[in-house]
Design an enzyme around this catalytic site. Structure first.
Site, PDB file in Angstrom:
ATOM      1  N   HIS A 127       0.821  -1.223   0.000  1.00  0.00           N
ATOM      2  CA  HIS A 127       0.000   0.000   0.000  1.00  0.00           C
ATOM      3  C   HIS A 127       0.857   1.278   0.000  1.00  0.00           C
ATOM      4  CE1 HIS A 127       0.016  -0.607   4.639  1.00  0.00           C
ATOM      5  NE2 HIS A 127       0.971   0.237   4.312  1.00  0.00           N
ATOM      6  N   HIS A 151      -1.781   4.368  10.111  1.00  0.00           N
ATOM      7  CA  HIS A 151      -0.478   5.052  10.104  1.00  0.00           C
ATOM      8  C   HIS A 151      -0.543   6.382  10.849  1.00  0.00           C
ATOM      9  CE1 HIS A 151      -0.125   2.241   6.698  1.00  0.00           C
ATOM     10  NE2 HIS A 151       1.175   2.372   6.748  1.00  0.00           N
ATOM     11  N   HIS A 169      10.199  -3.854   4.087  1.00  0.00           N
ATOM     12  CA  HIS A 169      10.684  -2.484   3.982  1.00  0.00           C
ATOM     13  C   HIS A 169      10.994  -1.915   5.356  1.00  0.00           C
ATOM     14  CE1 HIS A 169       6.283  -1.855   4.322  1.00  0.00           C
ATOM     15  NE2 HIS A 169       6.416  -0.549   4.452  1.00  0.00           N
ATOM     16  N   GLU A 219       4.264  -5.184   8.419  1.00  0.00           N
ATOM     17  CA  GLU A 219       2.899  -5.136   7.853  1.00  0.00           C
ATOM     18  C   GLU A 219       2.484  -6.480   7.262  1.00  0.00           C
ATOM     19  OE1 GLU A 219       2.783  -0.362   6.769  1.00  0.00           O
ATOM     20  OE2 GLU A 219       3.226  -1.773   5.170  1.00  0.00           O
TER      21      GLU A 219
HETATM   22  C1  DHB Z   1       6.186   3.405   2.179  1.00  0.00           C
HETATM   23  C2  DHB Z   1       5.633   2.152   2.436  1.00  0.00           C
HETATM   24  C3  DHB Z   1       4.564   2.012   3.328  1.00  0.00           C
HETATM   25  O1  DHB Z   1       3.984   0.824   3.645  1.00  0.00           O
HETATM   26  C4  DHB Z   1       4.027   3.139   3.943  1.00  0.00           C
HETATM   27  O2  DHB Z   1       2.960   2.970   4.762  1.00  0.00           O
HETATM   28  C5  DHB Z   1       4.590   4.384   3.702  1.00  0.00           C
HETATM   29  C6  DHB Z   1       5.664   4.513   2.818  1.00  0.00           C
HETATM   30  C7  DHB Z   1       7.315   3.578   1.194  1.00  0.00           C
HETATM   31  O3  DHB Z   1       7.979   2.603   0.796  1.00  0.00           O
HETATM   32  O4  DHB Z   1       7.533   4.730   0.761  1.00  0.00           O
HETATM   33 FE    FE Z   2       2.543   1.117   5.398  1.00  0.00          FE
END
Ligand code: DHB
Ligand code: FE
Length: 280
Positions: free
Chosen positions: A12, A59, A193, A240
């Site tokens: 997302h 978030h 990530h 996540e």
């Molecule tokens: C990014 C990824 C995410 O899941 C999020 O909530 C905000 C930013 C990203 O990779 O930029």
């Molecule tokens: Fe996220």
């Protein structure tokens, strides 16, 4: 009894919303990611879900670090979108399904999940972007929403095992529902990530593929790690994946068939994926 028609899983990343605004879907950077969605849209057009139970993480829009529910279930008649700071357009509101939400809440509490109930809830990019990817540009979302928020933000996080169990309890709740709605289950976020700290930019294809390879037929394989180990393996935002694990649980214990899968590194700072599962 609700008919659970399948599971839709996607990253997302907010940047996806920016790419859609700019019409960048077919550029070299974005094409490999957006290429995952035509098969999902075709399947959805045939499968015609009435309701989507979506597992995602907030978030900072509803819950901040001062008050962080581990699991929160929406029971609102409407869920408005808001942008928590990415500069994204404000997306269409979702119609809720309060009766089904309350049934799920009741069933979860009887099943000894001490959840938070939210008669007001905003949805952020973690919900709106997956729907914009699934039904791009529609005037009204064609589904009603039952949102379930999982804390993937602030220590201590729920374990993968607990998230799978939560999803399975949601599955049982859907089975005891008196209506005959066609229900799609959705899990958003991930895959690996990490946005901050010394490991910012960290991604882990090996762990991502382990998750993707086991989700359909053997999701219990993902419960061998603690939440801390998932943060180590997937990155501090890659946790996540807990949303995906819970959503997989809501599909029940039977093995699922993989309809389509896409995995591409990187989109922004994220190893991005989409996946569609349906009952065998
Ligand atoms: C990014 C990824 C995410 O899941 C999020 O909530 C905000 C930013 C990203 O990779 O930029
Ligand atoms: Fe996220």
């Amino acid at each position: 009894m609700a008919k659970i028609i399948g599971g839709y899983f996607t990253s997302h990343v907010p940047g996806i919303g920016g790419a859609i605004v700019r019409g960048d879907q077919d550029t070299p950077y974005w094409r490999p990611f957006f290429a995952g969605f035509p098969p999902i849209r075709t399947w959805l057009a045939q499968a015609r879900p009435d309701v989507v139970v979506v597992f995602s993480n907030d978030h900072g829009l509803n819950f901040f670090l001062d008050a962080m529910p581990t699991f929160a279930v929406g029971a609102a008649a409407q869920y408005d979108n808001a942008d928590e700071g990415w500069g994204l357009p404000v997306y269409k509101s979702f119609a809720g399904h309060p009766a089904l939400s309350w049934h799920v809440i009741d069933a979860l509490v009887r099943d000894e999940f001490d959840i938070t109930t939210c008669q007001k809830m905003l949805v952020d990019h973690a919900v709106s972007i997956p729907f914009e990817l699934a039904w791009p540009g529609v005037e009204h979302w064609p589904i009603k929403l039952v949102p379930i928020a999982i804390n993937t933000v602030q220590y201590p996080l729920p374990s993968p095992k607990r998230c799978l169990a939560l999803g399975r309890a949601v599955h049982r709740a859907l089975q005891s529902w008196g209506g005959d709605e066609r229900v799609l289950v959705c899990g958003t976020g991930g895959l690996s990530h990490q946005l901050d700290g010394p490991r910012a930019g960290f991604m882990n294809p090996e762990y991502d593929l382990f998750c993707l390879d086991n989700l359909a037929a053997n999701p219990d394989a993902l419960t061998g790690h603690s939440a801390e180990q998932v943060a180590e393996l997937a990155g501090t935002q890659g946790v996540e994946i807990l949303n995906w694990i819970a959503a997989r649980g809501a599909l029940g214990e039977a093995p699922m068939a993989e309809v389509t899968r896409n995995y591409h590194i990187p989109i922004s700072n994220t190893a991005a994926a989409s996946l569609l599962l349906e009952p065998v």
